[in-house]
Design a protein around this motif. Structure first.
Motif, PDB file in Angstrom:
ATOM      1  N   PRO A  95       9.053  31.570  13.438  1.00 21.77           N
ATOM      2  CA  PRO A  95       7.775  31.100  12.887  1.00 21.77           C
ATOM      3  C   PRO A  95       6.695  30.993  13.971  1.00 21.77           C
ATOM      4  O   PRO A  95       6.949  30.461  15.060  1.00 21.77           O
ATOM      5  CB  PRO A  95       8.117  29.723  12.316  1.00 21.77           C
ATOM      6  CG  PRO A  95       9.579  29.797  12.012  1.00 21.77           C
ATOM      7  CD  PRO A  95      10.163  30.678  13.097  1.00 21.77           C
ATOM      8  N   TYR A  96       5.551  31.537  13.670  1.00 12.72           N
ATOM      9  CA  TYR A  96       4.369  31.491  14.534  1.00 12.72           C
ATOM     10  C   TYR A  96       4.505  32.308  15.819  1.00 12.72           C
ATOM     11  O   TYR A  96       3.787  32.073  16.785  1.00 12.72           O
ATOM     12  CB  TYR A  96       3.971  30.045  14.856  1.00 12.72           C
ATOM     13  CG  TYR A  96       3.712  29.223  13.627  1.00 12.72           C
ATOM     14  CD1 TYR A  96       2.559  29.414  12.878  1.00 12.72           C
ATOM     15  CD2 TYR A  96       4.638  28.281  13.203  1.00 12.72           C
ATOM     16  CE1 TYR A  96       2.326  28.685  11.724  1.00 12.72           C
ATOM     17  CE2 TYR A  96       4.426  27.537  12.056  1.00 12.72           C
ATOM     18  CZ  TYR A  96       3.261  27.747  11.316  1.00 12.72           C
ATOM     19  OH  TYR A  96       3.044  27.014  10.175  1.00 12.72           O
ATOM     20  N   ALA A  97       5.406  33.276  15.854  1.00 12.82           N
ATOM     21  CA  ALA A  97       5.553  34.101  17.063  1.00 12.82           C
ATOM     22  C   ALA A  97       4.270  34.887  17.340  1.00 12.82           C
ATOM     23  O   ALA A  97       3.781  34.887  18.477  1.00 12.82           O
ATOM     24  CB  ALA A  97       6.747  35.048  16.928  1.00 12.82           C
ATOM     25  N   ALA A  98       3.746  35.566  16.337  1.00 14.36           N
ATOM     26  CA  ALA A  98       2.533  36.358  16.556  1.00 14.36           C
ATOM     27  C   ALA A  98       1.336  35.477  16.925  1.00 14.36           C
ATOM     28  O   ALA A  98       0.632  35.787  17.904  1.00 14.36           O
ATOM     29  CB  ALA A  98       2.218  37.220  15.330  1.00 14.36           C
ATOM     30  N   PRO A  99       1.084  34.373  16.230  1.00 14.47           N
ATOM     31  CA  PRO A  99      -0.036  33.527  16.647  1.00 14.47           C
ATOM     32  C   PRO A  99       0.161  32.919  18.038  1.00 14.47           C
ATOM     33  O   PRO A  99      -0.801  32.757  18.794  1.00 14.47           O
ATOM     34  CB  PRO A  99      -0.083  32.422  15.585  1.00 14.47           C
ATOM     35  CG  PRO A  99       0.632  32.960  14.416  1.00 14.47           C
ATOM     36  CD  PRO A  99       1.645  33.921  14.954  1.00 14.47           C
ATOM     37  N   THR A 100       1.399  32.611  18.390  1.00 11.39           N
ATOM     38  CA  THR A 100       1.671  32.086  19.730  1.00 11.39           C
ATOM     39  C   THR A 100       1.359  33.153  20.773  1.00 11.39           C
ATOM     40  O   THR A 100       0.728  32.870  21.799  1.00 11.39           O
ATOM     41  CB  THR A 100       3.133  31.624  19.853  1.00 11.39           C
ATOM     42  OG1 THR A 100       3.367  30.593  18.895  1.00 11.39           O
ATOM     43  CG2 THR A 100       3.449  31.122  21.252  1.00 11.39           C
ATOM     44  N   GLY A 101       1.793  34.376  20.506  1.00 15.00           N
ATOM     45  CA  GLY A 101       1.492  35.478  21.418  1.00 15.00           C
ATOM     46  C   GLY A 101       0.010  35.739  21.532  1.00 15.00           C
ATOM     47  O   GLY A 101      -0.529  35.893  22.638  1.00 15.00           O
ATOM     48  N   GLY A 102      -0.660  35.774  20.395  1.00 16.22           N
ATOM     49  CA  GLY A 102      -2.107  36.003  20.406  1.00 16.22           C
ATOM     50  C   GLY A 102      -2.859  34.892  21.108  1.00 16.22           C
ATOM     51  O   GLY A 102      -3.786  35.151  21.898  1.00 16.22           O
ATOM     52  N   SER A 103      -2.462  33.657  20.864  1.00 15.97           N
ATOM     53  CA  SER A 103      -3.107  32.520  21.537  1.00 15.97           C
ATOM     54  C   SER A 103      -2.862  32.562  23.044  1.00 15.97           C
ATOM     55  O   SER A 103      -3.750  32.233  23.841  1.00 15.97           O
ATOM     56  CB  SER A 103      -2.585  31.198  20.972  1.00 15.97           C
ATOM     57  OG  SER A 103      -2.932  31.081  19.609  1.00 15.97           O
ATOM     58  N   SER A 104      -1.675  32.986  23.438  1.00 15.92           N
ATOM     59  CA  SER A 104      -1.373  33.126  24.868  1.00 15.92           C
ATOM     60  C   SER A 104      -2.279  34.168  25.506  1.00 15.92           C
ATOM     61  O   SER A 104      -2.780  33.983  26.626  1.00 15.92           O
ATOM     62  CB  SER A 104       0.087  33.536  25.064  1.00 15.92           C
ATOM     63  OG  SER A 104       0.949  32.553  24.578  1.00 15.92           O
ATOM     64  N   LEU A 105      -2.493  35.265  24.804  1.00 13.23           N
ATOM     65  CA  LEU A 105      -3.375  36.308  25.323  1.00 13.23           C
ATOM     66  C   LEU A 105      -4.808  35.807  25.457  1.00 13.23           C
ATOM     67  O   LEU A 105      -5.461  36.029  26.489  1.00 13.23           O
ATOM     68  CB  LEU A 105      -3.335  37.543  24.411  1.00 13.23           C
ATOM     69  CG  LEU A 105      -2.044  38.345  24.472  1.00 13.23           C
ATOM     70  CD1 LEU A 105      -1.999  39.367  23.349  1.00 13.23           C
ATOM     71  CD2 LEU A 105      -1.914  39.022  25.823  1.00 13.23           C
ATOM     72  N   ILE A 106      -5.286  35.142  24.434  1.00 12.44           N
ATOM     73  CA  ILE A 106      -6.650  34.598  24.487  1.00 12.44           C
ATOM     74  C   ILE A 106      -6.765  33.623  25.650  1.00 12.44           C
ATOM     75  O   ILE A 106      -7.718  33.680  26.437  1.00 12.44           O
ATOM     76  CB  ILE A 106      -7.017  33.913  23.148  1.00 12.44           C
ATOM     77  CG1 ILE A 106      -7.114  34.955  22.032  1.00 12.44           C
ATOM     78  CG2 ILE A 106      -8.328  33.133  23.288  1.00 12.44           C
ATOM     79  CD1 ILE A 106      -7.148  34.367  20.635  1.00 12.44           C
ATOM     80  N   GLY A 107      -5.781  32.747  25.781  1.00 12.23           N
ATOM     81  CA  GLY A 107      -5.790  31.781  26.882  1.00 12.23           C
ATOM     82  C   GLY A 107      -5.777  32.456  28.246  1.00 12.23           C
ATOM     83  O   GLY A 107      -6.495  32.048  29.158  1.00 12.23           O
ATOM     84  N   ALA A 108      -4.963  33.497  28.394  1.00  9.22           N
ATOM     85  CA  ALA A 108      -4.892  34.203  29.677  1.00  9.22           C
ATOM     86  C   ALA A 108      -6.234  34.836  30.031  1.00  9.22           C
ATOM     87  O   ALA A 108      -6.682  34.771  31.184  1.00  9.22           O
ATOM     88  CB  ALA A 108      -3.786  35.263  29.634  1.00  9.22           C
TER      89      ALA A 108
END
Length: 124
Positions: A95-108
């Motif tokens: 659950p929430y793997a894609a949003p976690t990945g996307g949020s990590s990218l935005i944060g980076a």
């Protein structure tokens, strides 16, 4: 931390991106897989740029760039991996793997911008 790690991660993301792009043309739901492939390939190129920048920085600046790259690689892997899991297995990684990945990218990307603005990774 060594910037060579970023080159390894860039190679892995690039290979995964090409494989996903090729698979996208052969499977139902290929558009979702193609989206993940595009994200992997763009971030593979970004990691190459970060590696080149890191080679020209002192210890602190290099560390910041390598950490940003690691977060980008993890984020891209989570996002694209979730897309691939949905296409090939009918469900995401977790659950929430894609949003976690996307949020990590935005944060980076934001950390890269802020570190550049405050001079943590300025040219030396």
């Amino acid at each position: 931390m060594n910037s060579r790690l970023l080159l390894v991660l860039a190679g892995l993301l690039g290979a995964a991106g090409v494989a996903a792009a090729a698979a996208a043309s052969h499977v139902p739901g290929g558009a979702m897989l193609a989206s993940g492939a595009e994200l992997l390939l763009v971030h593979a190129a970004a990691l190459l740029g970060l590696a080149a920048l890191a080679e020209r920085r002192r210890e602190r600046g290099r560390l910041v760039l390598v950490l940003i790259g690691i977060v980008m690689a993890i984020g891209a892997g989570l996002f694209a991996g979730d897309m691939a899991a949905r296409v090939f297995h009918g469900q995401g990684l977790f659950p929430y793997a894609a949003p976690t990945g996307g949020s990590s990218l935005i944060g980076a990307w934001i950390v890269l911008a802020l570190a550049s603005a405050v001079g943590s990774i300025r040219a030396e």
